[in-house]
Design a protein around this motif. Structure first.
Motif, PDB file in Angstrom:
ATOM      1  N   MET A 172       0.820  -1.205   0.000  1.00 37.85           N
ATOM      2  CA  MET A 172       0.000   0.000   0.000  1.00 37.85           C
ATOM      3  C   MET A 172       0.857   1.259   0.000  1.00 37.85           C
ATOM      4  O   MET A 172       0.367   2.370   0.127  1.00 37.85           O
ATOM      5  N   LYS A 231       2.721   2.328  -2.463  1.00 33.27           N
ATOM      6  CA  LYS A 231       2.625   3.045  -3.725  1.00 33.27           C
ATOM      7  C   LYS A 231       1.151   3.204  -4.090  1.00 33.27           C
ATOM      8  O   LYS A 231       0.395   2.242  -4.066  1.00 33.27           O
ATOM      9  N   VAL A 232       0.778   4.438  -4.386  1.00 33.75           N
ATOM     10  CA  VAL A 232      -0.610   4.664  -4.771  1.00 33.75           C
ATOM     11  C   VAL A 232      -0.790   4.236  -6.222  1.00 33.75           C
ATOM     12  O   VAL A 232      -0.009   4.597  -7.092  1.00 33.75           O
ATOM     13  N   ASN A 233      -1.823   3.435  -6.454  1.00 37.59           N
ATOM     14  CA  ASN A 233      -2.071   2.926  -7.792  1.00 37.59           C
ATOM     15  C   ASN A 233      -2.884   3.946  -8.595  1.00 37.59           C
ATOM     16  O   ASN A 233      -4.116   3.978  -8.555  1.00 37.59           O
ATOM     17  N   GLY A 286      -3.446   4.182 -11.660  1.00 42.81           N
ATOM     18  CA  GLY A 286      -4.288   3.597 -12.694  1.00 42.81           C
ATOM     19  C   GLY A 286      -5.723   3.409 -12.237  1.00 42.81           C
ATOM     20  O   GLY A 286      -6.643   3.406 -13.042  1.00 42.81           O
ATOM     21  N   LEU A 287      -5.922   3.252 -10.928  1.00 42.01           N
ATOM     22  CA  LEU A 287      -7.275   3.089 -10.425  1.00 42.01           C
ATOM     23  C   LEU A 287      -7.902   4.415 -10.021  1.00 42.01           C
ATOM     24  O   LEU A 287      -9.106   4.511  -9.852  1.00 42.01           O
TER      25      LEU A 287
END
Lengths: 256, 63
Positions: free
Chosen positions: B1, B3-5, B7-8
């Motif tokens: 958690m 790294k913030v994704n 892409g979402l």
């Protein structure tokens, strides 16, 4: 039947022109993906928002995929229902006050056909919005939390759509003899009243349509639920709303 | 958690922007709205989701 399709396509054109067919699905998709995202990033959001006593996050446990999906559908019971009722409130009241109801009523069309076409148009918008919203919520939940059963998701969304449709049908009924905002208010009030009755005395009122949101959540977390009573009462309520609205429309009460 | 994704997350931002743009478009074409138009422009631009919902439900006059 041909009259129904003509009126139905007129209603769908109207919901496209009023942007209803676009903005309601977009709102539902946003609501659907917001829930898994905020649940997943909650610890980060709390950390970023400042002073957290140390150790407070240690007890935080990520809820399971089914629970998050149920919460995402739960969003549609509040903001979603408000949006649908407000969007449906002028469908009859607006036509009565603008005078297009009179134009329609002098034609040889049964009032029931008019009401049913309107209802079907609202049903279409609801299905598109809830379908896309639930699909987006499901996709995000699977990406962030873990796998979900597709058939359970479909059943849960179906149960939820019936509850929302009850509220929309009530709005349509009240909108046949009241001004738009009053109709939406009264429909939301009756939905809230049913929910209150159900939450106060769940064992006595578990046949009310208001039990549907709980059933929908139960379908996701437990896998099977006793759906017969609430589904039957919701269908009866919806049919009664359509019949009542047709009768009131047939009497053609003049706008206030 | 850690790294913030992104892409979402960007679809959420894009959808909110889309909603505001549809609102502004309908506002530009509307002859009349409830309340002054400039106020709705501000609400659509800065009101996020609830601002857009408010415009479509309360601001638009259906005729």
């Amino acid at each position: 039947m041909r009259k129904f399709w003509t009126l139905y396509s007129k209603e769908m054109l109207e919901s496209l022109r009023s942007y209803r067919l676009v903005w309601i699905p977009v709102v539902f998709i946003i609501l659907g993906i917001m829930q898994p995202l905020t649940t997943y990033y909650l610890p980060d959001i709390l950390k970023a928002s400042g002073d957290m006593p140390p150790g407070m996050l240690e007890g935080y446990e990520m809820p399971g995929a089914a629970a998050v999906m149920a919460q995402a559908l739960g969003q549609y019971g509040t903001i979603g229902m408000l949006v649908l009722a407000l969007a449906a409130m002028n469908s009859l009241a607006g036509e009565r006050s603008s005078g297009s109801a009179e134009l329609l009523m002098v034609k040889p069309i049964a009032p029931a056909v008019i009401i049913f076409a309107k209802w079907a148009a609202h049903l279409t918008v609801l299905f598109i919005a809830l379908g896309l919203g639930a699909a987006a919520a499901g996709y995000y939940t699977v990406q962030l939390m873990g796998s979900l059963s597709v058939s359970d998701c479909l059943a849960a969304a179906g149960l939820y759509s019936l509850w929302l449709l009850s509220a929309v049908s009530l709005t349509l009924l009240f909108s046949a003899f009241m001004r738009g905002p009053a109709a939406a208010f009264l429909a939301l009030l009756s939905a809230a009243g049913m929910s209150l009755l159900y939450s106060l005395l769940p064992s006595d009122f578990d046949w009310l349509p208001a039990a549907l949101p709980d059933l929908s959540a139960g379908q996701l977390t437990e896998g099977s639920v006793a759906w017969f009573g609430p589904v039957l009462s919701a269908v009866l309520l919806i049919l009664a709303c359509i019949a009542g609205a047709s009768m009131l429309m047939g009497r053609n009460k003049l706008p206030d | 958690m850690d790294k913030v994704n992104w892409g979402l997350i960007w679809p959420l931002v894009a959808l909110q922007a889309l909603l505001a743009i549809i609102g502004l478009f309908s506002l530009a074409k509307a002859e009349q709205v409830r309340g002054p138009k400039w106020l709705w422009v501000l609400i659509l631009l800065f009101g996020n989701l609830l601002g857009s919902i408010a415009y479509f439900t309360i601001g638009r006059k259906e005729s």
